[in-house]
Scaffold this motif. Structure first.
Motif, mmCIF file in Angstrom:
data_model
loop_
_atom_site.group_PDB
_atom_site.id
_atom_site.type_symbol
_atom_site.label_atom_id
_atom_site.label_comp_id
_atom_site.label_asym_id
_atom_site.label_seq_id
_atom_site.Cartn_x
_atom_site.Cartn_y
_atom_site.Cartn_z
ATOM 1 N N GLY A 333 0.814 -1.215 0.000
ATOM 2 C CA GLY A 333 0.000 0.000 0.000
ATOM 3 C C GLY A 333 0.844 1.260 0.000
ATOM 4 N N VAL A 334 1.922 1.269 0.787
ATOM 5 C CA VAL A 334 2.814 2.429 0.829
ATOM 6 C C VAL A 334 3.475 2.645 -0.532
ATOM 7 C CG1 VAL A 334 4.942 3.340 1.836
ATOM 8 C CG2 VAL A 334 3.235 2.245 3.301
ATOM 9 N N VAL A 335 3.921 1.554 -1.164
ATOM 10 C CA VAL A 335 4.568 1.658 -2.470
ATOM 11 C C VAL A 335 3.590 2.185 -3.517
ATOM 12 C CG1 VAL A 335 5.599 0.316 -4.356
ATOM 13 C CG2 VAL A 335 6.319 -0.093 -2.003
ATOM 14 N N VAL A 336 2.347 1.720 -3.477
ATOM 15 C CA VAL A 336 1.339 2.183 -4.433
ATOM 16 C C VAL A 336 1.143 3.697 -4.314
ATOM 17 C CG1 VAL A 336 -1.135 2.146 -4.944
ATOM 18 C CG2 VAL A 336 0.110 0.003 -4.688
ATOM 19 N N LEU A 337 1.003 4.194 -3.089
ATOM 20 C CA LEU A 337 0.809 5.635 -2.893
ATOM 21 C C LEU A 337 2.071 6.405 -3.257
ATOM 22 C CD1 LEU A 337 -1.219 5.716 0.451
ATOM 23 C CD2 LEU A 337 -2.067 6.092 -1.870
ATOM 24 N N GLY A 338 3.239 5.864 -2.894
ATOM 25 C CA GLY A 338 4.491 6.525 -3.244
ATOM 26 C C GLY A 338 4.685 6.626 -4.745
ATOM 27 N N GLN A 339 4.376 5.545 -5.463
ATOM 28 C CA GLN A 339 4.481 5.563 -6.925
ATOM 29 C C GLN A 339 3.530 6.606 -7.513
ATOM 30 O OE1 GLN A 339 1.653 3.965 -8.897
ATOM 31 N NE2 GLN A 339 2.540 5.162 -10.578
ATOM 32 N N ALA A 340 2.311 6.672 -6.984
ATOM 33 C CA ALA A 340 1.347 7.638 -7.501
ATOM 34 C C ALA A 340 1.842 9.064 -7.312
ATOM 35 C CB ALA A 340 -0.004 7.451 -6.814
ATOM 36 N N GLY A 341 2.389 9.352 -6.137
ATOM 37 C CA GLY A 341 2.910 10.687 -5.873
ATOM 38 C C GLY A 341 4.082 11.035 -6.774
ATOM 39 N N LEU A 342 5.023 10.088 -6.932
ATOM 40 C CA LEU A 342 6.202 10.343 -7.761
ATOM 41 C C LEU A 342 5.815 10.504 -9.231
ATOM 42 C CD1 LEU A 342 9.236 10.536 -8.214
ATOM 43 C CD2 LEU A 342 9.329 8.020 -8.256
ATOM 44 N N THR A 343 4.952 9.611 -9.722
ATOM 45 C CA THR A 343 4.544 9.701 -11.120
ATOM 46 C C THR A 343 3.791 10.997 -11.394
ATOM 47 O OG1 THR A 343 4.452 7.293 -11.390
ATOM 48 C CG2 THR A 343 3.134 8.604 -12.908
ATOM 49 N N GLY A 344 2.878 11.370 -10.512
ATOM 50 C CA GLY A 344 2.152 12.622 -10.692
ATOM 51 C C GLY A 344 3.081 13.818 -10.700
ATOM 52 N N TRP A 345 4.056 13.822 -9.800
ATOM 53 C CA TRP A 345 5.027 14.920 -9.740
ATOM 54 C C TRP A 345 5.834 14.999 -11.031
ATOM 55 C CZ3 TRP A 345 10.528 14.779 -9.448
ATOM 56 C CH2 TRP A 345 11.126 15.994 -9.134
ATOM 57 N N LEU A 346 6.268 13.848 -11.537
ATOM 58 C CA LEU A 346 7.044 13.829 -12.776
ATOM 59 C C LEU A 346 6.216 14.333 -13.960
ATOM 60 C CD1 LEU A 346 8.912 10.406 -12.394
ATOM 61 C CD2 LEU A 346 9.935 12.694 -12.298
ATOM 62 N N LEU A 347 4.967 13.899 -14.048
ATOM 63 C CA LEU A 347 4.115 14.350 -15.152
ATOM 64 C C LEU A 347 3.875 15.849 -15.095
ATOM 65 C CD1 LEU A 347 1.452 11.481 -15.309
ATOM 66 C CD2 LEU A 347 3.263 11.947 -16.963
ATOM 67 N N ARG A 348 3.667 16.385 -13.894
ATOM 68 C CA ARG A 348 3.449 17.827 -13.776
ATOM 69 C C ARG A 348 4.697 18.633 -14.142
ATOM 70 N NH1 ARG A 348 0.515 15.964 -9.348
ATOM 71 N NH2 ARG A 348 2.197 16.446 -7.880
ATOM 72 N N ARG A 349 5.860 18.016 -14.021
ATOM 73 C CA ARG A 349 7.109 18.680 -14.413
ATOM 74 C C ARG A 349 7.411 18.498 -15.893
ATOM 75 N NH1 ARG A 349 10.728 20.425 -10.714
ATOM 76 N NH2 ARG A 349 12.471 19.889 -12.100
ATOM 77 N N GLY A 350 6.544 17.795 -16.611
ATOM 78 C CA GLY A 350 6.730 17.645 -18.045
ATOM 79 C C GLY A 350 7.418 16.375 -18.470
ATOM 80 N N THR A 351 7.672 15.450 -17.543
ATOM 81 C CA THR A 351 8.284 14.176 -17.901
ATOM 82 C C THR A 351 7.292 13.330 -18.685
ATOM 83 O OG1 THR A 351 9.592 14.254 -15.870
ATOM 84 C CG2 THR A 351 9.443 12.121 -16.980
ATOM 85 N N SER A 352 7.773 12.606 -19.678
ATOM 86 C CA SER A 352 6.884 11.779 -20.484
ATOM 87 C C SER A 352 6.351 10.611 -19.678
ATOM 88 C CB SER A 352 7.627 11.249 -21.715
ATOM 89 O OG SER A 352 8.608 10.307 -21.333
ATOM 90 N N SER A 353 5.194 10.076 -20.077
ATOM 91 C CA SER A 353 4.633 8.894 -19.426
ATOM 92 C C SER A 353 5.526 7.683 -19.600
ATOM 93 C CB SER A 353 3.243 8.584 -19.988
ATOM 94 O OG SER A 353 2.288 9.454 -19.445
ATOM 95 N N ARG A 354 6.301 7.657 -20.664
ATOM 96 C CA ARG A 354 7.228 6.541 -20.860
ATOM 97 C C ARG A 354 8.156 6.389 -19.665
ATOM 98 N NH1 ARG A 354 12.376 6.032 -23.364
ATOM 99 N NH2 ARG A 354 12.352 8.234 -23.943
ATOM 100 N N ARG A 355 8.601 7.529 -19.125
ATOM 101 C CA ARG A 355 9.477 7.477 -17.954
ATOM 102 C C ARG A 355 8.686 7.530 -16.645
ATOM 103 N NH1 ARG A 355 12.353 10.777 -21.645
ATOM 104 N NH2 ARG A 355 14.377 9.895 -22.217
ATOM 105 N N ALA A 356 7.685 8.418 -16.596
ATOM 106 C CA ALA A 356 6.956 8.625 -15.338
ATOM 107 C C ALA A 356 6.121 7.413 -14.957
ATOM 108 C CB ALA A 356 6.061 9.864 -15.452
#
Length: 499
Positions: A333-356
Motif C-alpha cells: 500500500g505504501v509503495v502504491v501511494l508513493g508511486q502515484a505521488g512520484l509519477t504525478g510529480w514527474l508528469l506535472r514537471r513535463g516528464t513523459s509517461s514513458r518514464r513517469a
C-alpha cells in the motif's frame, strides 16, 4: 513531429471546474475504494474459513480446492466481456449490477447447502467480480485529466490492500465467534449497503465516453482531456506550453500550463472509433499487460500460498506469519501511494509517461524480481524477511500504472474494453499460480516454494523489462490510425458534463 514539438494553437480561456464537481469526483473515488475492499473481502472469506468449511461440509482438500478454482472459471471471460460492454453501457449501472450479484450469489451459502451450492456460488461470484477492477478504474479515471489520474488510480489499487488488511482480522473474528456462514453474510450485506450508497452518489465523470444525447461541456480549468497525447507536448523541458504564456502569470502556474498543453495535444491523439485490435497490438498495451501479469501472479501467491510458505517453508509461527503477511500488504500500500505521488510529480514537471509511468513501474518490478530471485539462497532470519517484504511489496504498484497507462493510450470510447481485456489476460495468473505452486509443493515439498519464488522472480523480471522498454503511450497514440466517423467527431478525451 517530435516528442518535444508543441501544437501551435492558442487554447481557449479555461472555465474553472465547480467545487461541487471536484467533491463529487473524490466521493466517487472513495466509494470505489470501498467497492474494491468489499471485492477482496469476498475473495478472501473462503480461504480464511478453510478449516471450518471443510469440517462443516465434510470436504477433502481436493474438493475444497475445486471450490476455490471454480471462482476463476468465468472470472477472466466476464472481465473482458463486461469491459467491452462498459464502452456502450454506463459503468454506473454495471458497477451497481456487480455489487448486487455479489450479495445474491452468496445468499444461498448463508442459508445452507453443500459442495454443489458452494461451487455454484463461487462460479457466479467470480463471474460478477471479474469486471470489477477495470470498470472501477475506468469510472474513477473518468473524473480526472491524464496527469491527475495517478493518485485516484492508485487508491483503487489500495482498496485491494485495505480489503485484505481489514477483512483478515474482522472476518477471522466473525468466523471464530459466529461461524463461517455468518462471515459470508457479513460480506454479502456489505455489498448490498455499498449498492444502496452507489445509486445516489455514483456516476461517470466529465472524461467518460460520449453517451447518446450528450454534447461536450466546456473545458474545465482543473483539467482538460488529457489522454494519450498529454506528455508529448510537455515532454522534456516542461516549459513549452503552446499558448506562450508564462506559467507564473497563469492562474495556477505550471499545473494550468500542463493542462492547456494536454488539451491541445489531444487533437493528435488516438481517435474515437479506433479498432480494439489496433490498441491491443500497441507496444504500450502489450508492455503494460505483461508487467501487470507479474503483479497479479504475486497477488495470487500472497492470497493462496504465502501464509503456508511462511509457516511451512520458513518455519515461522502462525502469529508471526500473520504479522509478516500484514507487513507485506502494508508495504504494498505504501509503495502504491508513493508511486502515484512520484509519477504525478514527474508528469506535472513535463516528464513523459514513458518514464513517469513505464520507467517508475518497471523499476519497482525489477527491484521485486531481484529480491525474489535472491530469496531462495538467503540465510534464514532478517535477510529473508527483508527480501520477502521487498520482493512482494514492491510489485503491487504496477496495477495502478497499467490502468492509468492504458487509459492514457485508449480513446474514451475504447477505454473500458482495453482495460477489460487487459484484466482478463492478467487475471489468468490467478488461475495458473495457485495450481502450479500447489503442484510444486506436492511433488517437491518445501523445496517447491523455492522453485515458486524463482518463477515469480523471472516473471517480475520479464514484466519490469517490458514496462521499461515497451510502454510509451504518446508514441503509440500517434501510430494508431485515425478512424473517426466524420470531421465533427469528438476528440479523444473531451470532458463532458458529469453523469
Amino acid at each position: 513531429m517530435t516528442d518535444t514539438d508543441v501544437v501551435p494553437a492558442v487554447p481557449a480561456a479555461p472555465v474553472k471546474t465547480p467545487p461541487d464537481q471536484r467533491r463529487r469526483a473524490w466521493t466517487v473515488t472513495a466509494l470505489l475504494v470501498v467497492f474494491m475492499m468489499v471485492n477482496f473481502a469476498d475473495k478472501s472469506v473462503l480461504g480464511l474459513a478453510a478449516d471450518p468449511v471443510r469440517e462443516d461440509l465434510g470436504l477433502s482438500a481436493s474438493a475444497f480446492g475445486l471450490a476455490n478454482s471454480a471462482f476463476f472459471l468465468l472470472f477472466s471471460i466476464c472481465g473482458a466481456a463486461v469491459g467491452l460492454l462498459a464502452d456502450r453501457v454506463r459503468p454506473k449501472w454495471l458497477l451497481l449490477t456487480m455489487a448486487v450479484l455479489w450479495s445474491l450469489s452468496q445468499a444461498p451459502l448463508v442459508l445452507g447447502g453443500g459442495l454443489a451450492v458452494l461451487v455454484a456460488s463461487r462460479v457466479l461470484l467470480g463471474a460478477a467480480e471479474g469486471p470489477a477492477y477495470p470498470v472501477a478504474q475506468q469510472t474513477t479515471l473518468s473524473w480526472f485529466p491524464n496527469h491527475r489520474r495517478n493518485l485516484p488510480g492508485a487508491l483503487i489499487v489500495l482498496g485491494i490492500t485495505l480489503g485484505v488488511l481489514v477483512a483478515a482480522p474482522v472476518l477471522t473474528w466473525v468466523i471464530h465467534e459466529h461461524g463461517w456462514r455468518t462471515a459470508v453474510a457479513v460480506v454479502a450485506v456489505a455489498g448490498a449497503v455499498w449498492a444502496l450508497l452507489w445509486i445516489p452518489f455514483g456516476g461517470e465523470g466529465p472524461y467518460a465516453a460520449v453517451r447518446d444525447g450528450e454534447t461536450p461541456a466546456p473545458v474545465p480549468a482543473d483539467g482538460p482531456g488529457a489522454g494519450a497525447g498529454a506528455d508529448r507536448s510537455v515532454h522534456g523541458s516542461g516549459a513549452a506550453y503552446g499558448s506562450g504564456a508564462d506559467p507564473a502569470t497563469t492562474g495556477r502556474g505550471t499545473d494550468r500550463a500542463v493542462e492547456e498543453a494536454e488539451a491541445m495535444a489531444e487533437r493528435g491523439g488516438a481517435a474515437r472509433g479506433t479498432p480494439y485490435r489496433r490498441i491491443l497490438a500497441t507496444r504500450t498495451w502489450i508492455g503494460a499487460t505483461a508487467a501487470y501479469f507479474g503483479t497479479y501472479w504475486v497477488i495470487a501467491f500472497c492470497l493462496v500460498w504465502l501464509p503456508s510458505y511462511l509457516h511451512d517453508g520458513l518455519g515461522y509461527s502462525t502469529a508471526t506469519s500473520a504479522r509478516l503477511l500484514m507487513l507485506v500488504w502494508g508495504l504494498s500500500g505504501v509503495v502504491v501511494l508513493g508511486q502515484a505521488g512520484l509519477t504525478g510529480w514527474l508528469l506535472r514537471r513535463g516528464t513523459s509517461s514513458r518514464r513517469a509511468r513505464g520507467g517508475v513501474g518497471g523499476i519497482l518490478l525489477l527491484v521485486g524480481a531481484a529480491a525474489c530471485l535472491a530469496l531462495p539462497a538467503a540465510p534464514a532470519g532478517a535477510a529473508t524477511v527483508v527480501l520477502l517484504v521487498a520482493g512482494f511489496g514492491c510489485a503491487g504498484a504496477m496495477g495502478s500504472v497499467a490502468a492509468t497507462t492504458v487509459a492514457e493510450l485508449a480513446p474514451a470510447d475504447r477505454r473500458g474494453g482495453a482495460l477489460g481485456i487487459m484484466n482478463a489476460v492478467v487475471t489468468t495468473a490467478g488461475l495458473i499460480a495457485p495450481t502450479l505452486i500447489g503442484h510444486l509443493v506436492d511433488t517437491q515439498g518445501t523445496a517447491g516454494y523455492r522453485q515458486a519464488l524463482l518463477i515469480t522472480g523471472v516473471l517480475l523480471l520479464l514484466g519490469g523489462i517490458a514496462a521499461v522498454t515497451l510502454i510509451d503511450p504518446a508514441r503509440d497514440a500517434r501510430l494508431l490510425p485515425a478512424c473517426q466517423a466524420g470531421p465533427l467527431a469528438p476528440d479523444h478525451d473531451t470532458p463532458l458534463r458529469p453523469a
